[in-house]
Design an enzyme around this catalytic site. Structure first.
Site, PDB file in Angstrom:
ATOM      1  N   ARG A 165      -1.247  22.842  50.547  1.00  0.00           N
ATOM      2  CA  ARG A 165      -2.438  23.003  51.406  1.00  0.00           C
ATOM      3  C   ARG A 165      -2.499  24.420  52.011  1.00  0.00           C
ATOM      4  NH1 ARG A 165      -2.908  18.720  49.251  1.00  0.00           N
ATOM      5  NH2 ARG A 165      -3.741  16.798  50.150  1.00  0.00           N
ATOM      6  N   SER A 239      -6.997  13.699  55.650  1.00  0.00           N
ATOM      7  CA  SER A 239      -5.722  13.779  56.390  1.00  0.00           C
ATOM      8  C   SER A 239      -5.861  14.801  57.507  1.00  0.00           C
ATOM      9  CB  SER A 239      -4.589  14.235  55.470  1.00  0.00           C
ATOM     10  OG  SER A 239      -4.441  13.358  54.387  1.00  0.00           O
ATOM     11  N   GLU A 334      -3.801  19.765  59.612  1.00  0.00           N
ATOM     12  CA  GLU A 334      -4.248  20.263  58.310  1.00  0.00           C
ATOM     13  C   GLU A 334      -5.711  20.677  58.377  1.00  0.00           C
ATOM     14  OE1 GLU A 334      -5.739  19.864  54.178  1.00  0.00           O
ATOM     15  OE2 GLU A 334      -5.973  18.211  55.577  1.00  0.00           O
TER      16      GLU A 334
HETATM   17  P1  FAD Z   1     -15.278  23.266  54.666  1.00  0.00           P
HETATM   18  O1  FAD Z   1     -14.843  22.145  55.533  1.00  0.00           O
HETATM   19  O2  FAD Z   1     -16.704  23.653  54.711  1.00  0.00           O
HETATM   20  O3  FAD Z   1     -14.382  24.544  54.964  1.00  0.00           O
HETATM   21  C1  FAD Z   1     -12.979  24.451  55.041  1.00  0.00           C
HETATM   22  C2  FAD Z   1     -12.399  25.846  55.341  1.00  0.00           C
HETATM   23  O4  FAD Z   1     -12.639  26.710  54.249  1.00  0.00           O
HETATM   24  C3  FAD Z   1     -13.077  26.516  56.544  1.00  0.00           C
HETATM   25  O5  FAD Z   1     -12.090  27.310  57.181  1.00  0.00           O
HETATM   26  C4  FAD Z   1     -14.149  27.393  55.923  1.00  0.00           C
HETATM   27  O6  FAD Z   1     -14.473  28.494  56.725  1.00  0.00           O
HETATM   28  C5  FAD Z   1     -13.466  27.820  54.633  1.00  0.00           C
HETATM   29  N1  FAD Z   1     -14.403  28.034  53.528  1.00  0.00           N
HETATM   30  C6  FAD Z   1     -15.211  27.113  52.950  1.00  0.00           C
HETATM   31  N2  FAD Z   1     -15.870  27.655  51.918  1.00  0.00           N
HETATM   32  C7  FAD Z   1     -15.507  28.947  51.854  1.00  0.00           C
HETATM   33  C8  FAD Z   1     -15.858  30.053  51.004  1.00  0.00           C
HETATM   34  N3  FAD Z   1     -16.740  29.927  50.010  1.00  0.00           N
HETATM   35  N4  FAD Z   1     -15.277  31.239  51.246  1.00  0.00           N
HETATM   36  C9  FAD Z   1     -14.380  31.400  52.247  1.00  0.00           C
HETATM   37  N5  FAD Z   1     -14.008  30.405  53.079  1.00  0.00           N
HETATM   38  C10 FAD Z   1     -14.552  29.206  52.880  1.00  0.00           C
HETATM   39  N6  FAD Z   1      -8.325  17.491  50.730  1.00  0.00           N
HETATM   40  C11 FAD Z   1      -7.353  17.486  49.791  1.00  0.00           C
HETATM   41  O7  FAD Z   1      -6.767  18.537  49.498  1.00  0.00           O
HETATM   42  N7  FAD Z   1      -6.987  16.346  49.156  1.00  0.00           N
HETATM   43  C12 FAD Z   1      -7.574  15.165  49.398  1.00  0.00           C
HETATM   44  O8  FAD Z   1      -7.227  14.159  48.802  1.00  0.00           O
HETATM   45  C13 FAD Z   1      -8.618  15.126  50.387  1.00  0.00           C
HETATM   46  N8  FAD Z   1      -9.218  13.963  50.706  1.00  0.00           N
HETATM   47  C14 FAD Z   1     -10.212  13.944  51.637  1.00  0.00           C
HETATM   48  C15 FAD Z   1     -10.848  12.721  51.910  1.00  0.00           C
HETATM   49  C16 FAD Z   1     -11.873  12.652  52.840  1.00  0.00           C
HETATM   50  C17 FAD Z   1     -12.547  11.336  53.116  1.00  0.00           C
HETATM   51  C18 FAD Z   1     -12.279  13.845  53.502  1.00  0.00           C
HETATM   52  C19 FAD Z   1     -13.421  13.793  54.499  1.00  0.00           C
HETATM   53  C20 FAD Z   1     -11.649  15.055  53.260  1.00  0.00           C
HETATM   54  C21 FAD Z   1     -10.602  15.110  52.320  1.00  0.00           C
HETATM   55  N9  FAD Z   1      -9.933  16.309  52.011  1.00  0.00           N
HETATM   56  C22 FAD Z   1      -8.966  16.336  51.042  1.00  0.00           C
HETATM   57  C23 FAD Z   1     -10.265  17.550  52.747  1.00  0.00           C
HETATM   58  C24 FAD Z   1     -11.480  18.311  52.160  1.00  0.00           C
HETATM   59  O9  FAD Z   1     -12.222  17.498  51.327  1.00  0.00           O
HETATM   60  C25 FAD Z   1     -11.017  19.549  51.399  1.00  0.00           C
HETATM   61  O10 FAD Z   1     -10.278  20.402  52.224  1.00  0.00           O
HETATM   62  C26 FAD Z   1     -12.204  20.342  50.814  1.00  0.00           C
HETATM   63  O11 FAD Z   1     -11.735  21.329  49.941  1.00  0.00           O
HETATM   64  C27 FAD Z   1     -13.044  21.005  51.915  1.00  0.00           C
HETATM   65  O12 FAD Z   1     -14.183  21.562  51.301  1.00  0.00           O
HETATM   66  P2  FAD Z   1     -15.449  21.946  52.133  1.00  0.00           P
HETATM   67  O13 FAD Z   1     -16.389  22.641  51.217  1.00  0.00           O
HETATM   68  O14 FAD Z   1     -15.990  20.753  52.835  1.00  0.00           O
HETATM   69  O15 FAD Z   1     -14.835  22.967  53.156  1.00  0.00           O
HETATM   70  N1  EPU Z   2       2.007   5.116  54.793  1.00  0.00           N
HETATM   71  C1  EPU Z   2       2.349   4.350  55.888  1.00  0.00           C
HETATM   72  N2  EPU Z   2       1.368   3.612  56.469  1.00  0.00           N
HETATM   73  C2  EPU Z   2       0.097   3.594  56.015  1.00  0.00           C
HETATM   74  C3  EPU Z   2      -0.256   4.396  54.920  1.00  0.00           C
HETATM   75  C4  EPU Z   2       0.719   5.165  54.316  1.00  0.00           C
HETATM   76  O1  EPU Z   2       3.507   4.300  56.299  1.00  0.00           O
HETATM   77  O2  EPU Z   2      -0.729   2.883  56.606  1.00  0.00           O
HETATM   78  C5  EPU Z   2       3.068   5.928  54.147  1.00  0.00           C
HETATM   79  C6  EPU Z   2       3.690   5.197  52.965  1.00  0.00           C
HETATM   80  O3  EPU Z   2       5.067   5.490  52.951  1.00  0.00           O
HETATM   81  C7  EPU Z   2       2.984   5.844  51.769  1.00  0.00           C
HETATM   82  C8  EPU Z   2       2.862   7.268  52.273  1.00  0.00           C
HETATM   83  O4  EPU Z   2       2.538   7.137  53.652  1.00  0.00           O
HETATM   84  O5  EPU Z   2       3.770   5.762  50.610  1.00  0.00           O
HETATM   85  C9  EPU Z   2       1.842   8.131  51.539  1.00  0.00           C
HETATM   86  O6  EPU Z   2       0.541   7.604  51.710  1.00  0.00           O
HETATM   87  P1  EPU Z   2      -0.656   8.017  50.725  1.00  0.00           P
HETATM   88  O7  EPU Z   2      -0.256   7.779  49.307  1.00  0.00           O
HETATM   89  O8  EPU Z   2      -1.885   7.346  51.220  1.00  0.00           O
HETATM   90  O9  EPU Z   2      -0.803   9.578  50.849  1.00  0.00           O
HETATM   91  P2  EPU Z   2      -0.657  10.603  52.057  1.00  0.00           P
HETATM   92  O10 EPU Z   2       0.651  11.291  51.921  1.00  0.00           O
HETATM   93  O11 EPU Z   2      -0.934   9.950  53.355  1.00  0.00           O
HETATM   94  C10 EPU Z   2      -1.600  12.626  50.729  1.00  0.00           C
HETATM   95  C11 EPU Z   2      -2.615  13.694  50.972  1.00  0.00           C
HETATM   96  C12 EPU Z   2      -4.009  13.175  50.698  1.00  0.00           C
HETATM   97  C13 EPU Z   2      -4.076  12.745  49.247  1.00  0.00           C
HETATM   98  C14 EPU Z   2      -3.038  11.648  49.000  1.00  0.00           C
HETATM   99  C15 EPU Z   2      -2.949  11.233  47.539  1.00  0.00           C
HETATM  100  C16 EPU Z   2      -1.702  15.203  52.624  1.00  0.00           C
HETATM  101  C17 EPU Z   2      -1.772  15.709  54.032  1.00  0.00           C
HETATM  102  N3  EPU Z   2      -2.519  14.195  52.327  1.00  0.00           N
HETATM  103  O12 EPU Z   2      -1.838  11.620  51.699  1.00  0.00           O
HETATM  104  O13 EPU Z   2      -4.929  14.247  50.913  1.00  0.00           O
HETATM  105  O14 EPU Z   2      -5.361  12.246  48.913  1.00  0.00           O
HETATM  106  O15 EPU Z   2      -1.729  12.140  49.388  1.00  0.00           O
HETATM  107  O16 EPU Z   2      -2.366  12.266  46.811  1.00  0.00           O
HETATM  108  O17 EPU Z   2      -0.926  15.725  51.831  1.00  0.00           O
HETATM  109  C18 EPU Z   2      -6.301  15.307  52.536  1.00  0.00           C
HETATM  110  O18 EPU Z   2      -5.667  16.338  52.326  1.00  0.00           O
HETATM  111  O19 EPU Z   2      -7.267  15.264  53.341  1.00  0.00           O
HETATM  112  C19 EPU Z   2      -5.947  14.073  51.827  1.00  0.00           C
HETATM  113  C20 EPU Z   2      -6.573  12.896  52.014  1.00  0.00           C
END
Ligand code: FAD
Ligand code: EPU
Length: 338
Positions: A165, A239, A334
């Protein structure tokens, strides 16, 4: 170029926070971007916030600057070699739509990243990742606009300092560049990543006998829909914290006290799921007013309606303090705090 004053950011952030921007402009071309930057230099001299889909930030107050909403569009197959397709996408393209575009054409490598909200431009910012794949695994190069010099610069993978990240754009080069486009190198012959989390179980439940990137994408979508809140219904930014990485020695000590503490070793460190730490501190399902800790995934903080960014931030601080007190582990946010 359109310019809105005192503009509501409510529709532009997945947390559903009712903050305002002093100025707000959508940018749909390089010409508009150049004009905006020149105008800001000449007359306004305001801090800029580059906005994509708004799914990884929390507004804790109004933004007293100029929000630049990146709406540059276009997806193009720019090159092919024996093993790869090179797909260039403009920063304002929706990430999941790009994944679907690639899956449909059998361009392999980003299927595990299905249904991540947000836009292409933010994907290298924080090296988005899920289910065993990160952007760095498919990244080829990006073009970015240097704000001070008003010049377009190309970054190769080695320049981006990708980490968990993390990238150089969140650290040493913070606020210096606007990402314009990203080129991904995708495989002609897929390498399937199914060992992470519940993917294999989900594929079985779907009765998939012949593995394909379409099947993996579908499985990931089903898993995500089952545990992550849909931001159109419940405000969130995914997250809220990173999973902490601690020294092996500290992990062993924690095991003597908490024998079921989960951990994923890597070299001399162990990644501990923050969700587990937060749940152990009793936060899972917690709600105060409209700010809460999601009941199916405690790593996700939620806005049930009219929570302010400051309330969500306060909740995150309380969670950090309690995890630190119980486990001596410092959680890092994050989500980008504005
Ligand atoms: P924004 O929120 O608009 O911006 C994020 C940051 O990037 C800000 O600092 C902004 O200034 C900067 N930025 C954006 N675009 C640009 C650009 N073109 N140039 C320079 N700076 C820029 N993330 C994961 O990694 N894995 C996941 O599994 C994941 N699951 C998610 C699930 C949910 C339900 C939600 C709501 C979010 C999740 N995220 C996850 C976080 C998010 O989706 C990602 O970080 C995504 O890449 C953000 O994109 P955005 O366009 O919305 O960025
Ligand atoms: N767990 C608990 N309680 C819960 C849920 C999860 O204890 O209620 C523990 C379990 O041990 C489980 C572990 O957490 O095995 C991991 O949970 P999960 O697989 O849901 O993934 P995560 O580590 O919580 C990360 C990323 C997610 C990404 C998923 C799948 C980060 C900060 N988050 O979550 O990214 O989608 O893995 O790869 O690394 C995001 O960045 O916004 C995001 C959603």
């Amino acid at each position: 170029m359109q310019l809105f004053e005192n503009h509501s950011l409510l529709p532009y952030n997945s947390f559903g926070i009712a903050a305002k921007a002093r100025y707000f402009s959508p940018v749909r071309s390089m010409n508009e971007l150049d004009t905006l930057i020149a105008e800001n230099k000449k007359s306004f001299q305001l801090p800029l916030l580059i906005l994509g889909g708004g799914s990884n930030l929390l507004f804790t107050k109004d933004f007293n600057g100029w929000v630049v909403k990146n709406e540059l569009k276009g997806i193009e197959l720019v090159r092919e070699d024996e093993d790869h397709y090179y797909v260039k996408a403009m920063a304002g393209e929706n990430w999941h739509e790009l994944v679907i575009y690639c899956v449909k054409r059998n361009y392999a490598g980003i299927e595990n990243l299905s249904l991540i909200p947000g836009n292409v431009g933010a994907s290298p910012m924080q090296n988005i990742g899920a289910y065993g794949v990160e952007i760095k695994d498919v990244f080829f190069e990006l073009e970015a606009y240097h704000i001070a010099e008003q010049q377009v610069v190309t970054f190769q993978a080695g320049d981006c300092e990708f980490g968990y990240r993390e990238s150089v754009f969140k650290r040493a080069l913070k606020n210096q560049y606007i990402i314009l486009s990203v080129t991904y190198r995708l495989r002609k012959v897929p390498e399937f990543h199914t060992s992470y989390g519940a993917i294999e179980k989900e594929l079985e439940a779907m009765r998939v006998d012949t593995l394909s990137i379409q099947a993996i994408s579908d499985a990931v979508i089903r898993i995500r829909n089952s545990k992550l809140p849909n931001p159109t219904k419940i405000g969130n930014a995914g997250s809220f914290f990173k999973n902490p990485v601690i020294a092996e020695e500290q992990y062993r000590q924690l095991q003597t006290k908490f024998n079921n503490i989960p951990g994923y070793p890597n070299a001399a460190t162990v990644k501990v799921p923050a969700a587990w730490l937060i749940e152990q501190c009793g936060w899972k399902g917690y709600r105060s007013g409209d700010a809460g800790c999601y009941s199916l995934q405690p790593l996700v903080l939620v806005n049930y309606g009219t929570a302010t960014g400051a309330e969500i931030f306060d909740l995150s601080t309380r969670i950090i303090l309690s995890v630190q007190e119980k486990f001596n582990i410092l959680l890092e946010r994050e989500v980008n705090i504005i």
